[in-house]
Design a protein around this motif. Sequence first.
Motif, mmCIF file in Angstrom:
data_model
loop_
_atom_site.group_PDB
_atom_site.id
_atom_site.type_symbol
_atom_site.label_atom_id
_atom_site.label_comp_id
_atom_site.label_asym_id
_atom_site.label_seq_id
_atom_site.Cartn_x
_atom_site.Cartn_y
_atom_site.Cartn_z
ATOM 1 N N ASN A 92 0.839 -1.202 0.000
ATOM 2 C CA ASN A 92 0.000 0.000 0.000
ATOM 3 C C ASN A 92 0.873 1.251 0.000
ATOM 4 O O ASN A 92 1.690 1.456 0.907
ATOM 5 N N THR A 93 0.691 2.088 -1.003
ATOM 6 C CA THR A 93 1.540 3.265 -1.181
ATOM 7 C C THR A 93 1.360 4.281 -0.064
ATOM 8 O O THR A 93 2.325 4.929 0.357
ATOM 9 N N PHE A 94 0.134 4.440 0.428
ATOM 10 C CA PHE A 94 -0.116 5.409 1.501
ATOM 11 C C PHE A 94 0.565 4.972 2.800
ATOM 12 O O PHE A 94 1.172 5.777 3.510
ATOM 13 N N VAL A 95 0.458 3.692 3.102
ATOM 14 C CA VAL A 95 1.125 3.142 4.289
ATOM 15 C C VAL A 95 2.640 3.326 4.177
ATOM 16 O O VAL A 95 3.312 3.726 5.131
ATOM 17 N N LEU A 96 3.173 3.032 3.001
ATOM 18 C CA LEU A 96 4.607 3.150 2.768
ATOM 19 C C LEU A 96 5.086 4.579 2.939
ATOM 20 O O LEU A 96 6.074 4.841 3.656
ATOM 21 N N LEU A 97 4.435 5.522 2.284
ATOM 22 C CA LEU A 97 4.895 6.909 2.353
ATOM 23 C C LEU A 97 4.812 7.449 3.774
ATOM 24 O O LEU A 97 5.712 8.165 4.233
ATOM 25 N N LYS A 98 3.744 7.103 4.489
ATOM 26 C CA LYS A 98 3.616 7.541 5.877
ATOM 27 C C LYS A 98 4.781 7.014 6.716
ATOM 28 O O LYS A 98 5.367 7.746 7.529
ATOM 29 N N ALA A 99 5.130 5.754 6.518
ATOM 30 C CA ALA A 99 6.236 5.163 7.281
ATOM 31 C C ALA A 99 7.556 5.852 6.963
ATOM 32 O O ALA A 99 8.370 6.097 7.869
ATOM 33 N N LEU A 100 7.776 6.185 5.705
ATOM 34 C CA LEU A 100 9.012 6.876 5.335
ATOM 35 C C LEU A 100 9.088 8.248 5.987
ATOM 36 O O LEU A 100 10.169 8.673 6.440
ATOM 37 N N TYR A 101 7.962 8.946 6.053
ATOM 38 C CA TYR A 101 7.943 10.238 6.750
ATOM 39 C C TYR A 101 8.096 10.057 8.260
ATOM 40 O O TYR A 101 8.837 10.806 8.917
ATOM 41 N N ASP A 102 7.411 9.063 8.816
ATOM 42 C CA ASP A 102 7.496 8.820 10.258
ATOM 43 C C ASP A 102 8.935 8.525 10.696
ATOM 44 O O ASP A 102 9.352 8.898 11.801
ATOM 45 N N GLY A 126 6.792 0.945 -4.239
ATOM 46 C CA GLY A 126 8.154 1.452 -4.179
ATOM 47 C C GLY A 126 8.523 2.281 -5.390
ATOM 48 O O GLY A 126 9.410 3.139 -5.333
ATOM 49 N N THR A 127 7.841 2.019 -6.506
ATOM 50 C CA THR A 127 8.001 2.847 -7.701
ATOM 51 C C THR A 127 7.216 4.139 -7.556
ATOM 52 O O THR A 127 7.695 5.224 -7.899
ATOM 53 N N ASN A 128 6.004 4.035 -7.025
ATOM 54 C CA ASN A 128 5.203 5.243 -6.807
ATOM 55 C C ASN A 128 5.937 6.271 -5.956
ATOM 56 O O ASN A 128 5.956 7.457 -6.271
ATOM 57 N N VAL A 129 6.542 5.822 -4.855
ATOM 58 C CA VAL A 129 7.184 6.785 -3.947
ATOM 59 C C VAL A 129 8.487 7.336 -4.512
ATOM 60 O O VAL A 129 9.032 8.300 -3.983
ATOM 61 N N ALA A 130 8.994 6.737 -5.590
ATOM 62 C CA ALA A 130 10.209 7.259 -6.213
ATOM 63 C C ALA A 130 9.920 8.478 -7.085
ATOM 64 O O ALA A 130 10.849 9.190 -7.482
ATOM 65 N N THR A 131 8.656 8.732 -7.378
ATOM 66 C CA THR A 131 8.284 9.797 -8.304
ATOM 67 C C THR A 131 7.968 11.095 -7.557
ATOM 68 O O THR A 131 8.257 11.236 -6.379
ATOM 69 N N LEU A 132 7.392 12.055 -8.274
ATOM 70 C CA LEU A 132 7.078 13.337 -7.656
ATOM 71 C C LEU A 132 6.082 13.214 -6.511
ATOM 72 O O LEU A 132 6.226 13.848 -5.473
ATOM 73 N N SER A 133 5.057 12.386 -6.724
ATOM 74 C CA SER A 133 4.016 12.245 -5.709
ATOM 75 C C SER A 133 3.321 10.905 -5.878
ATOM 76 O O SER A 133 3.528 10.208 -6.876
ATOM 77 N N ILE A 134 2.484 10.569 -4.900
ATOM 78 C CA ILE A 134 1.760 9.300 -4.983
ATOM 79 C C ILE A 134 0.328 9.492 -5.491
ATOM 80 O O ILE A 134 -0.505 8.607 -5.349
ATOM 81 N N HIS A 135 0.054 10.624 -6.119
ATOM 82 C CA HIS A 135 -1.294 10.895 -6.620
ATOM 83 C C HIS A 135 -1.777 9.835 -7.610
ATOM 84 O O HIS A 135 -2.985 9.626 -7.748
ATOM 85 N N THR A 136 -0.863 9.192 -8.326
ATOM 86 C CA THR A 136 -1.272 8.264 -9.391
ATOM 87 C C THR A 136 -1.127 6.800 -8.994
ATOM 88 O O THR A 136 -1.028 5.926 -9.850
ATOM 89 N N PHE A 144 -2.590 7.878 6.355
ATOM 90 C CA PHE A 144 -2.570 9.277 5.964
ATOM 91 C C PHE A 144 -1.175 9.884 6.139
ATOM 92 O O PHE A 144 -0.826 10.353 7.218
ATOM 93 N N PRO A 145 -0.358 9.878 5.084
ATOM 94 C CA PRO A 145 0.940 10.546 5.169
ATOM 95 C C PRO A 145 0.737 12.059 5.292
ATOM 96 O O PRO A 145 -0.326 12.568 4.922
ATOM 97 N N PRO A 146 1.726 12.772 5.785
ATOM 98 C CA PRO A 146 1.566 14.217 5.971
ATOM 99 C C PRO A 146 1.405 14.982 4.666
ATOM 100 O O PRO A 146 0.886 16.098 4.646
ATOM 101 N N THR A 147 1.854 14.396 3.576
ATOM 102 C CA THR A 147 1.733 14.987 2.251
ATOM 103 C C THR A 147 1.803 13.860 1.235
ATOM 104 O O THR A 147 2.279 12.771 1.542
ATOM 105 N N PHE A 148 1.335 14.121 0.027
ATOM 106 C CA PHE A 148 1.463 13.151 -1.056
ATOM 107 C C PHE A 148 2.805 13.293 -1.773
ATOM 108 O O PHE A 148 3.136 12.478 -2.624
#
Length: 240
Positions: A92-102, A126-136, A144-148
């Motif tokens: 899950n991209t949202f879970v992943l990005l939140k953990a990276l920020y945390d 892991g590909t999604n989070v390598a880009t500008l944002s996880i919007h796609t 809920f990460p602090p930002t996309f």
Amino acid sequence: MAQRSIFLLSSSRVHGFVFLEHAKELLIDFLSKRNVKTVLFVPYAQKDHTKYTELVEKTLSPWGYKVEGLHAKPNPIQAVLQAEAIFIGGGNTFVLLKALYDQNLISIIRERVLQKGIPYIGSSAGTNVATLSIHTTNDMPVAFPPTFDALRLVPFNINPHYLEPDASTRHKGETRDERILEFIDYHKLPVLGLREGTALLVEGDKATLVGDRKAKLFVPDKEPVEFAPNADLSFLLNKV
């Protein structure tokens, strides 16, 4: 500044292959060229970090690579600073990005990859989070990460697991193409649709589509364009 070395997979699993088997030769070539012996795996996109890391270890170990799970490290930042290569898996991209920020890892990973040239492998989330944002991403926002805003290792967005509309379907809901075009209407940024079995290889200022299927590029105010395997997509690196 070292040249960036980035390998972005649409997915780890492809029909007819076991985990990562479809990309085995490409991954071995990517890592061996950079003299990597140990891969730091980031399992944050899935709930069971240990089980996920064991799967990756079971796969990469016979190929000659040691795998270390970031979740098992007492100091994640220090682990990233010492890593020979970083592999962020899918889930899950949202879970992943939140953990990276945390874990305060966003800027550290970005610096290691873009400034030091540490090899980065991403798959799906892991590909999604390598880009500008996880919007796609295709995932549900279960966290809920602090930002996309993501790692920004490449200056565009990717839609992994891309599927073109099925002309024979009776489904009248929104297609993947329509969802991507909606994002572009608001953000005016390119999106690369990576079908399963494909990946984007970035070496310095060169980006190449690898795999056995085409990729579809969506750009603002233009019709989407299909690119064949081995296509040079380096122009995308100059967008931002």
